[in-house]
Design a protein around this motif. Structure first.
Motif, PDB file in Angstrom:
ATOM      1  N   THR A  60      48.412 103.792  42.306  1.00 15.93           N
ATOM      2  CA  THR A  60      47.658 103.256  41.166  1.00 15.93           C
ATOM      3  C   THR A  60      48.119 104.003  39.916  1.00 15.93           C
ATOM      4  O   THR A  60      48.752 105.038  40.009  1.00 15.93           O
ATOM      5  CB  THR A  60      46.146 103.514  41.299  1.00 15.93           C
ATOM      6  N   ASP A  61      47.741 103.467  38.758  1.00 11.87           N
ATOM      7  CA  ASP A  61      48.045 104.124  37.492  1.00 11.87           C
ATOM      8  C   ASP A  61      46.749 104.813  37.052  1.00 11.87           C
ATOM      9  O   ASP A  61      45.751 104.146  36.775  1.00 11.87           O
ATOM     10  CB  ASP A  61      48.488 103.042  36.493  1.00 11.87           C
TER      11      ASP A  61
ATOM     12  N   LEU B 158      40.093 103.608  32.988  1.00 12.91           N
ATOM     13  CA  LEU B 158      39.523 102.514  32.191  1.00 12.91           C
ATOM     14  C   LEU B 158      38.734 101.560  33.087  1.00 12.91           C
ATOM     15  O   LEU B 158      37.647 101.105  32.738  1.00 12.91           O
ATOM     16  CB  LEU B 158      40.635 101.716  31.494  1.00 12.91           C
ATOM     17  N   GLY B 159      39.315 101.267  34.229  1.00 19.79           N
ATOM     18  CA  GLY B 159      38.673 100.354  35.171  1.00 19.79           C
ATOM     19  C   GLY B 159      37.340 100.895  35.649  1.00 19.79           C
ATOM     20  O   GLY B 159      36.361 100.159  35.797  1.00 19.79           O
ATOM     21  N   ARG B 160      37.281 102.198  35.856  1.00 16.39           N
ATOM     22  CA  ARG B 160      36.026 102.804  36.317  1.00 16.39           C
ATOM     23  C   ARG B 160      34.947 102.623  35.267  1.00 16.39           C
ATOM     24  O   ARG B 160      33.813 102.269  35.559  1.00 16.39           O
ATOM     25  CB  ARG B 160      36.222 104.287  36.625  1.00 16.39           C
ATOM     26  N   GLN B 161      35.333 102.865  33.996  1.00 15.31           N
ATOM     27  CA  GLN B 161      34.376 102.702  32.900  1.00 15.31           C
ATOM     28  C   GLN B 161      33.828 101.273  32.878  1.00 15.31           C
ATOM     29  O   GLN B 161      32.629 101.053  32.756  1.00 15.31           O
ATOM     30  CB  GLN B 161      35.111 102.954  31.587  1.00 15.31           C
ATOM     31  N   LEU B 162      34.733 100.305  33.016  1.00 17.47           N
ATOM     32  CA  LEU B 162      34.319  98.897  32.993  1.00 17.47           C
ATOM     33  C   LEU B 162      33.420  98.560  34.176  1.00 17.47           C
ATOM     34  O   LEU B 162      32.465  97.795  34.044  1.00 17.47           O
ATOM     35  CB  LEU B 162      35.562  97.993  33.027  1.00 17.47           C
TER      36      LEU B 162
ATOM     37  N   ASP C  12      43.060  93.755  34.918  1.00 16.98           N
ATOM     38  CA  ASP C  12      44.062  94.650  35.491  1.00 16.98           C
ATOM     39  C   ASP C  12      43.495  96.058  35.693  1.00 16.98           C
ATOM     40  O   ASP C  12      43.709  96.678  36.739  1.00 16.98           O
ATOM     41  CB  ASP C  12      45.289  94.697  34.570  1.00 16.98           C
ATOM     42  N   ALA C  13      42.755  96.549  34.690  1.00 14.09           N
ATOM     43  CA  ALA C  13      42.191  97.902  34.794  1.00 14.09           C
ATOM     44  C   ALA C  13      41.170  97.962  35.936  1.00 14.09           C
ATOM     45  O   ALA C  13      41.187  98.905  36.746  1.00 14.09           O
ATOM     46  CB  ALA C  13      41.536  98.290  33.469  1.00 14.09           C
TER      47      ALA C  13
END
Ligand code: HEC
Ligand code: HEC
Length: 311
Positions: free
Chosen positions: A30-31, A37-41, A155-156
């Motif tokens: 993963t990046d 960012l994905g976690r925040q979302l 994507d995030a």
């Protein structure tokens, strides 16, 4: 004496992984910036029209990545049509959702966003809301060329979900010769293979890699006692092929032992009850109490750990 030693060595040695139909889970690339960012979302309630729910409301990561109800509540308390599956290990699924309507994790994100029973919003509306948060916008600009967009958000989140893998399950450690497994769980694994559960629930995620009919050996929906609902048609709703009626993605069983409800319709409340239903309707067998308990012990041994989970 020598014979005894040989038998002991044979019994206590670990199994040969290469020959096993279930493989240990492993992390995938993963990046890290996208994961953050994905976690925040994932935990952000601004994703829903009413600011009431986030992905994490229904996919509770501290427990098993889903909720403890047969039907989840979206905005305004609206109930969904099927039970929420776990997001843990979902990266290993061939398709997402019970009927496989999303081709991958990234495509799946649009479903809750637009579902009137989940976030009940639209991408333009959602992006307008998030655009008001300047620090969020600049965080996206640093990671994604085009900045904040539906594609970048999806994507995030997908990157974050790729990081949600439960590692070091007792079963996996045992497979690798790194830990013990109770005799009962070993017996359960044997039965799981011997009776043919493995024909559908297999691979790293112990499922998630094929579709199968619910009720191969019996009329599950006829016997259920509640009317057939549109969601019960499963994969048929996506393909419109007669052969796909009542067919679902075979769920991965990695965290099944932590669930409060089972099946797409959430109709079953106990793990042993779910195993019993499977034996009857998918294999045409009736299992003894001891066999059900052994398979349950095996499923319990499949539960691994992730840092989001409470120990
Ligand atoms: C209101 C509750 C609710 C919310 C909010 C919600 N989900 Fe879900 N999720 C579900 C339900 C119910 C399903 C099953 C849907 C289906 O099969 O049609 C599901 C399915 C999934 C799946 C497929 C898992 C599998 O094994 O097939 C993933 C991945 C997922 N959700 C991720 C997310 C993400 C990411 C968000 C936030 C963007 C989110 N969900 C928001 C209830 C919810
Ligand atoms: C023919 C394929 C097939 C076989 C064989 C099979 N299953 Fe399943 N299993 C499925 C499908 C499909 C579902 C989802 C059905 C639904 O939700 O309506 C499922 C669901 C489950 C669930 C519930 C998971 C959840 O998240 O709700 C458990 C537990 C389970 N199976 C265990 C077993 C066990 C144990 C056996 C052997 C006794 C077995 N299965 C045999 C296809 C199969």
């Amino acid at each position: 004496m020598i014979l005894r030693f040989l038998i002991w060595a044979l019994l206590s040695s670990s199994v040969c992984i290469a020959a096993e139909p279930i493989l240990p889970l492993h992390s995938v690339a993963t990046d890290e910036r996208k994961v953050a960012l994905g976690r925040q979302l994932f935990f952000d309630t601004r994703l829903s029209r009413s600011n009431e729910v986030s992905c994490a409301s229904c996919h509770q990561l501290a427990t098993h990545g889903a909720d403890k109800v047969p039907r989840s509540k979206g905005v305004a308390g609206r109930l969904g049509d099927v039970r929420a599956p776990t997001v843990y290990n979902s990266v290993f699924n061939i398709r997402q959702a019970w009927d496989g309507k999303a081709i991958d994790l990234k495509a799946q994100v649009t479903l809750p966003v637009e579902n009137p029973k989940e976030f009940a919003t639209t991408w333009p509306e959602l992006i307008a809301t998030l655009n008001e948060d300047k620090s969020f916008v600049s965080a996206f600009e640093q990671v994604y060329k085009g900045g904040l967009s539906s594609d970048a958000i999806s994507d995030a989140i997908a990157h974050y979900e790729r990081s949600l893998i439960t590692l070091n399950a007792p079963f996996d450690l045992w497979l690798q010769g790194k830990g013990p497994l109770s005799e009962q769980a070993q017996e359960g694994y044997h039965l799981f293979k011997y009776y043919g559960c493995i024909n559908c629930h297999q691979g790293k995620n112990v499922g998630g890699n094929m579709f199968a009919k619910m009720g191969t050996f019996g009329d599950y929906f006829g016997d259920r006692g509640t009317p057939i609902e549109p969601a019960d048609y499963g994969r048929y709703n996506v393909t419109k092929r007669e052969a796909d009626k009542f067919t679902f993605k075979v769920p991965g069983l990695r965290l099944a032992a932590r669930q409060a409800y089972f099946f797409h319709d959430g109709s079953e409340q106990s793990l042993e009850g779910a195993i019993d239903t499977m034996a009857r309707y998918q294999l045409g067998r009736s299992l003894s109490k001891a066999e059900l308990a052994a398979i349950a012990a095996f499923l319990e041994s499949l539960v691994g750990h992730h840092q989001e989970m409470t120990p």
